[in-house]
Design a protein around this motif. Sequence first.
Motif, PDB file in Angstrom:
ATOM      1  N   GLN A  73     -58.705 -14.776 -11.747  1.00 59.96           N
ATOM      2  CA  GLN A  73     -59.220 -15.697 -11.294  1.00 59.96           C
ATOM      3  C   GLN A  73     -59.534 -16.782 -10.784  1.00 59.96           C
ATOM      4  O   GLN A  73     -60.736 -17.135  -9.846  1.00 59.96           O
ATOM      5  CB  GLN A  73     -59.684 -15.970 -13.009  1.00 59.96           C
ATOM      6  N   ARG A  74     -58.573 -17.605 -11.075  1.00 63.08           N
ATOM      7  CA  ARG A  74     -58.218 -18.609 -10.255  1.00 63.08           C
ATOM      8  C   ARG A  74     -58.902 -18.558  -8.887  1.00 63.08           C
ATOM      9  O   ARG A  74     -58.753 -19.118  -7.541  1.00 63.08           O
ATOM     10  CB  ARG A  74     -57.649 -19.215 -10.303  1.00 63.08           C
ATOM     11  N   HIS A  75     -58.025 -16.995  -8.175  1.00 64.06           N
ATOM     12  CA  HIS A  75     -58.085 -17.120  -6.789  1.00 64.06           C
ATOM     13  C   HIS A  75     -59.614 -16.447  -6.461  1.00 64.06           C
ATOM     14  O   HIS A  75     -58.634 -15.753  -4.895  1.00 64.06           O
ATOM     15  CB  HIS A  75     -56.830 -16.774  -6.712  1.00 64.06           C
ATOM     16  N   ALA A  78     -65.231 -16.593  -5.419  1.00 61.47           N
ATOM     17  CA  ALA A  78     -66.469 -17.139  -5.633  1.00 61.47           C
ATOM     18  C   ALA A  78     -65.535 -19.194  -6.258  1.00 61.47           C
ATOM     19  O   ALA A  78     -65.971 -20.287  -6.256  1.00 61.47           O
ATOM     20  CB  ALA A  78     -67.329 -16.736  -7.577  1.00 61.47           C
ATOM     21  N   ASN A  79     -64.888 -18.811  -6.984  1.00 59.78           N
ATOM     22  CA  ASN A  79     -63.753 -19.446  -7.884  1.00 59.78           C
ATOM     23  C   ASN A  79     -62.768 -20.318  -6.591  1.00 59.78           C
ATOM     24  O   ASN A  79     -63.104 -21.638  -6.670  1.00 59.78           O
ATOM     25  CB  ASN A  79     -63.173 -19.168  -8.662  1.00 59.78           C
ATOM     26  N   LEU A  80     -62.355 -19.900  -5.896  1.00 58.00           N
ATOM     27  CA  LEU A  80     -61.689 -20.723  -4.932  1.00 58.00           C
ATOM     28  C   LEU A  80     -62.459 -21.401  -3.970  1.00 58.00           C
ATOM     29  O   LEU A  80     -62.313 -22.593  -3.930  1.00 58.00           O
ATOM     30  CB  LEU A  80     -60.888 -19.693  -4.361  1.00 58.00           C
ATOM     31  N   HIS A  81     -63.721 -20.872  -3.392  1.00 56.58           N
ATOM     32  CA  HIS A  81     -64.106 -21.311  -2.570  1.00 56.58           C
ATOM     33  C   HIS A  81     -64.722 -22.865  -3.542  1.00 56.58           C
ATOM     34  O   HIS A  81     -65.054 -23.537  -2.478  1.00 56.58           O
ATOM     35  CB  HIS A  81     -65.232 -20.742  -1.868  1.00 56.58           C
ATOM     36  N   THR A  82     -65.494 -22.996  -4.324  1.00 59.04           N
ATOM     37  CA  THR A  82     -65.632 -24.523  -5.374  1.00 59.04           C
ATOM     38  C   THR A  82     -64.442 -25.488  -5.639  1.00 59.04           C
ATOM     39  O   THR A  82     -65.158 -26.210  -5.097  1.00 59.04           O
ATOM     40  CB  THR A  82     -66.147 -23.378  -6.819  1.00 59.04           C
ATOM     41  N   ALA A  83     -63.631 -24.704  -5.605  1.00 58.79           N
ATOM     42  CA  ALA A  83     -62.490 -26.517  -5.876  1.00 58.79           C
ATOM     43  C   ALA A  83     -61.820 -26.192  -4.750  1.00 58.79           C
ATOM     44  O   ALA A  83     -61.390 -27.311  -4.601  1.00 58.79           O
ATOM     45  CB  ALA A  83     -61.683 -24.499  -6.996  1.00 58.79           C
ATOM     46  N   LEU A 180     -52.849 -23.534  -8.372  1.00 59.82           N
ATOM     47  CA  LEU A 180     -53.992 -22.871  -7.538  1.00 59.82           C
ATOM     48  C   LEU A 180     -53.593 -23.320  -6.142  1.00 59.82           C
ATOM     49  O   LEU A 180     -52.951 -24.509  -5.805  1.00 59.82           O
ATOM     50  CB  LEU A 180     -56.026 -23.736  -7.735  1.00 59.82           C
TER      51      LEU A 180
END
Length: 272
Positions: A73-75, A78-83, A180
Amino acid sequence: MTTRHAYVTLVTNADYAMGATALARSLRLTNTAAEIVVLHTGGVEPAALQPLEQLNCRLIPVEHLPLSEAFNQRHARANLHTAAPFTKGRKPAFHSPLDNFCKLRLWELTEYDSCVFIDADAIVLRNIDRLFAYPEFSAAPNVYESLADFHRMNSGVFVARPSADTFKEMLTRLDQPEILWKRTDQTFLQAFFPNWHGLPVYFNMLQYVWFTMPELWDWQSISVLHYQYEKPWESDHPKADRLRPLIDLWQAFYTGDDVPDIAAMANPKEAA
Ligand code: UDP
Ligand code: MN
């Protein structure tokens, strides 16, 4: 005599299979003695792999790594590009960051003594077989904008020794609670091999150098050209005007038509 050396790349969809086709053709043109291994996931339809078979690549199906759902999920894109947003260029829609970690499957190829991994979005311009004698872990710096980039490595080209023990150790180190890896396998590999051996920048010349640091560009020295960020086969390529000679070169390797004499190509200042 069987060769215990392999160039290894990874493809998880039809787009990267196109990339790998240009890469494999470029490697064949260097008359390498090593095998060419393509790790592929179930995301690639058989038809997309056919050109690679014709180039006598060894195709090896691989699974994604056994990682926790929270890690995945973290990677996720969408999540990675936001974080950890990308500010210097853009990744094509067909790029899934989680897929990058499948590169680590290289360490399972213990039938080889030494492997050189090359991203599917790169082409090899001259014979680099001597890299098989280089130590683990050798990689070039992540230079695409300024001198400060020399502090970091780029995981698009590296020399490694397959080992079941190393692979096991990697899986343990990779999936930690809350971790991350901002630039996925690249951040991980730099942490796993803090004493990485530096290859000359010409073993992994990133395409942006063409316009950001033109004085570094030298067709006579470049062994591997790597199309980081936007890919040369993208139809809607936002930097196509600035990278035209490099895109044309990739297309020549992809189709196999009229591959130019690299050493005779014009460097950016002359081409401008
Ligand atoms: N890759 C893949 N599918 C993906 C993402 C990555 O097959 O969805 C593989 C492919 O070999 C690719 C490499 O992992 O060249 C690293 O990704 P990419 O080259 O797009 O990253 P960049 O060089 O732009 O940082
Ligand atoms: Mn790449």
